[in-house]
Design an enzyme around this catalytic site. Structure first.
Site, mmCIF file in Angstrom:
data_model
loop_
_atom_site.group_PDB
_atom_site.id
_atom_site.type_symbol
_atom_site.label_atom_id
_atom_site.label_comp_id
_atom_site.label_asym_id
_atom_site.label_seq_id
_atom_site.Cartn_x
_atom_site.Cartn_y
_atom_site.Cartn_z
ATOM 1 N N ASP A 57 45.414 64.519 26.478
ATOM 2 C CA ASP A 57 46.018 65.261 25.372
ATOM 3 C C ASP A 57 46.100 64.276 24.214
ATOM 4 O OD1 ASP A 57 47.613 66.428 23.480
ATOM 5 O OD2 ASP A 57 49.178 67.067 24.880
ATOM 6 N N TYR A 150 47.210 72.190 9.703
ATOM 7 C CA TYR A 150 45.800 71.856 9.909
ATOM 8 C C TYR A 150 45.260 71.153 8.663
ATOM 9 C CZ TYR A 150 40.831 72.813 10.993
ATOM 10 O OH TYR A 150 39.493 72.707 11.263
HETATM 11 N N1 LIG Z 1 34.090 75.343 14.213
HETATM 12 C C1 LIG Z 1 34.162 75.174 12.921
HETATM 13 O O1 LIG Z 1 33.541 75.896 12.147
HETATM 14 C C2 LIG Z 1 34.998 74.058 12.368
HETATM 15 C C3 LIG Z 1 35.237 74.056 11.001
HETATM 16 C C4 LIG Z 1 35.969 73.014 10.458
HETATM 17 C C5 LIG Z 1 36.428 71.984 11.267
HETATM 18 N N2 LIG Z 1 36.197 72.028 12.603
HETATM 19 C C6 LIG Z 1 36.715 70.922 13.409
HETATM 20 O O2 LIG Z 1 35.769 70.550 14.407
HETATM 21 C C7 LIG Z 1 36.456 70.156 15.596
HETATM 22 C C8 LIG Z 1 35.964 70.973 16.766
HETATM 23 O O3 LIG Z 1 36.248 72.329 16.521
HETATM 24 P P1 LIG Z 1 35.687 73.498 17.436
HETATM 25 O O4 LIG Z 1 35.575 74.669 16.517
HETATM 26 O O5 LIG Z 1 34.518 73.035 18.203
HETATM 27 O O6 LIG Z 1 36.944 73.738 18.410
HETATM 28 P P2 LIG Z 1 36.984 74.361 19.894
HETATM 29 O O7 LIG Z 1 38.300 75.060 20.020
HETATM 30 O O8 LIG Z 1 35.760 75.126 20.172
HETATM 31 O O9 LIG Z 1 37.019 73.071 20.806
HETATM 32 C C9 LIG Z 1 38.095 72.188 20.732
HETATM 33 C C10 LIG Z 1 38.194 71.392 22.012
HETATM 34 O O10 LIG Z 1 39.343 70.530 21.879
HETATM 35 C C11 LIG Z 1 40.105 70.615 23.074
HETATM 36 N N3 LIG Z 1 41.506 70.303 22.774
HETATM 37 C C12 LIG Z 1 42.441 71.103 22.194
HETATM 38 N N4 LIG Z 1 43.599 70.450 22.088
HETATM 39 C C13 LIG Z 1 43.414 69.215 22.613
HETATM 40 C C14 LIG Z 1 44.252 68.083 22.794
HETATM 41 N N5 LIG Z 1 45.524 68.109 22.412
HETATM 42 N N6 LIG Z 1 43.721 66.986 23.371
HETATM 43 C C15 LIG Z 1 42.433 66.960 23.775
HETATM 44 N N7 LIG Z 1 41.594 68.007 23.657
HETATM 45 C C16 LIG Z 1 42.079 69.115 23.071
HETATM 46 C C17 LIG Z 1 39.912 72.038 23.564
HETATM 47 O O11 LIG Z 1 40.233 72.168 24.944
HETATM 48 C C18 LIG Z 1 38.430 72.255 23.246
HETATM 49 O O12 LIG Z 1 37.615 71.820 24.306
HETATM 50 C C19 LIG Z 1 37.957 70.336 15.309
HETATM 51 O O13 LIG Z 1 38.497 69.106 14.904
HETATM 52 C C20 LIG Z 1 37.969 71.311 14.178
HETATM 53 O O14 LIG Z 1 39.099 71.197 13.370
HETATM 54 C C21 LIG Z 1 35.507 73.048 13.170
#
Ligand SMILES: NC(=O)c1ccc[n+]([C@@H]2O[C@H](COP(=O)([O-])OP(=O)(O)OC[C@H]3O[C@@H](n4cnc5c(N)ncnc54)[C@H](O)[C@@H]3O)[C@@H](O)[C@H]2O)c1
Length: 255
Positions: A57, A150
Site C-alpha cells: 500500500d 487528486y
Molecule cells: N487512465 C488515465 O487515463 C489516467 C489519466 C491521468 C492520470 N493517470 C494516472 O496513471 C496512473 C495509473 O492509472 P490507471 O488509470 O492505470 O489506474 P488503475 O485503477 O487502472 O490502476 C491502478 C492500480 O493501482 C493499484 N493501487 C490502488 N491503490 C494503491 C495503493 N494504495 N498502493 C498500491 N497500489 C494501489 C490498483 O490496485 C491498480 O492495480 C495513476 O497514477 C493515475 O492517476 C491515469
C-alpha cells in the site's frame, strides 16, 4: 532489449497503465517488482511476466520502504522506479472535502512516491544511474472539478519531479513525469458509472480515442526508463493523443 539487466519497481502494476508498463519493461529485459495493494491482479501480472509481486500500500511508509528494500535484497539495487499507483476517491466540491479525503489522496499520490524516491535514491546514486517516472495527470494541470485531492497530489508530485530532477541531475538519475490518457481499469469503472464518458472522452481527444496502456503509454515510460533518456530530466510528457492541447474540460455534475 533496452532494459536488459535493469531492476524496475512499478507501483500499481497490477492493472491499467501500471500493468502495461510492467509487461513492456519485462519484455525489454527488466526484472520487475510489481507492487500493488491488489494481490490477485498484482500477483497475476507478476506471474505472467516472470517478475515478483509484493503486496504494497503506497500510502503506508513502512510498506513503501519494504518495497524498495525487497528489490535491493533480491537483486542488489533499484534502477527504475515508476510511481503509478492511485485509487480514486469520492467526487465532491472543494468546500466538502474532508481532512481524511485530503490525507488519503496526498498519502497515495504524493507521500508514497516521495518515500519511494527517497529510499531508492542512495541505491541509484551508488550506481550512478537511475530512472524515475512519476504518473501525474492533466486533471491536476487543468484543475478538473470534483477531484481536489487528486489534483493537489498530482501537481505536488510534478513539482517533486522537477525539484528532484534539479537536485539529482549530477548523479546520473533522471526524473520525469507522464500525464497519460488511457483506457485503464479505472477508466472502465468510470465508464460503467457514467456511460456517456467514453463517447465524450473520445470526442474531446484529438485522435478520437483513449490510449491503450501497453501499446500507447508504456512505450513512453520505456523511453524515459532507458539509456536514451540520460539527458532528459524534469519534463512532463503528455501521452494522451493530444488531449492536453485543448485541455479536456471535464465538468461532472456535482452535488
Ligand atoms: N487512465 C488515465 O487515463 C489516467 C489519466 C491521468 C492520470 N493517470 C494516472 O496513471 C496512473 C495509473 O492509472 P490507471 O488509470 O492505470 O489506474 P488503475 O485503477 O487502472 O490502476 C491502478 C492500480 O493501482 C493499484 N493501487 C490502488 N491503490 C494503491 C495503493 N494504495 N498502493 C498500491 N497500489 C494501489 C490498483 O490496485 C491498480 O492495480 C495513476 O497514477 C493515475 O492517476 C491515469
Amino acid at each position: 532489449m533496452q532494459l536488459d539487466g535493469r531492476v524496475a519497481i512499478v507501483t500499481g502494476g497490477g492493472d491499467g497503465i501500471g500493468a502495461g508498463v510492467a509487461r513492456r519493461f519485462a519484455a525489454e529485459g527488466a526484472t520487475v517488482l510489481v507492487a500493488d495493494v491488489n494481490e490477485e491482479t498484482g500477483g497475476a501480472v507478476a506471474d505472467e511476466i516472470g517478475g515478483r509481486f509484493l503486496r504494497t500500500d503506497v500510502g503506508d511508509k513502512s510498506q513503501v520502504l519494504e518495497m524498495v528494500a525487497t528489490a535491493v535484497r533480491e537483486w542488489g539495487g533499484v534502477d527504475i522506479l515508476v510511481n503509478n499507483a492511485w485509487a480514486p476517491g469520492e467526487l465532491g466540491r472543494v468546500e466538502n472535502k474532508t481532512d481524511d479525503m485530503l490525507a488519503r489522496g496526498l498519502g497515495i499520490g504524493f507521500y508514497g512516491p516521495l518515500w519511494a524516491m527517497q529510499a531508492a535514491f542512495p541505491h541509484m546514486k551508488e550506481r550512478g544511474w537511475g530512472r524515475i517516472v512519476n504518473m501525474c495527470s492533466l486533471n491536476g494541470v487543468n484543475a478538473h472539478m470534483g477531484t481536489l485531492e487528486y489534483n493537489a497530489a498530482k501537481e505536488a508530485l510534478r513539482t517533486l519531479t522537477r525539484t528532484a530532477a534539479r537536485e539529482w541531475a549530477p548523479t546520473g538519475i533522471v526524473v520525469n513525469a507522464i500525464c497519460p490518457g488511457a483506457k485503464s481499469a479505472a477508466f472502465r469503472r468510470r465508464m460503467r458509472e457514467n456511460p456517456e464518458l467514453e463517447k465524450a472522452s473520445g470526442a474531446m481527444n484529438p485522435m478520437g480515442r483513449m490510449g491503450d496502456p501497453e501499446q500507447d503509454i508504456a512505450p513512453a515510460a520505456l523511453f524515459l526508463a532507458s539509456e536514451g533518456a540520460r539527458y532528459v530530466t524534469g519534463n512532463t510528457l503528455y501521452v494522451d493523443g493530444g488531449s492536453h492541447i485543448n485541455g479536456v474540460a471535464w465538468t461532472p455534475d456535482l452535488p
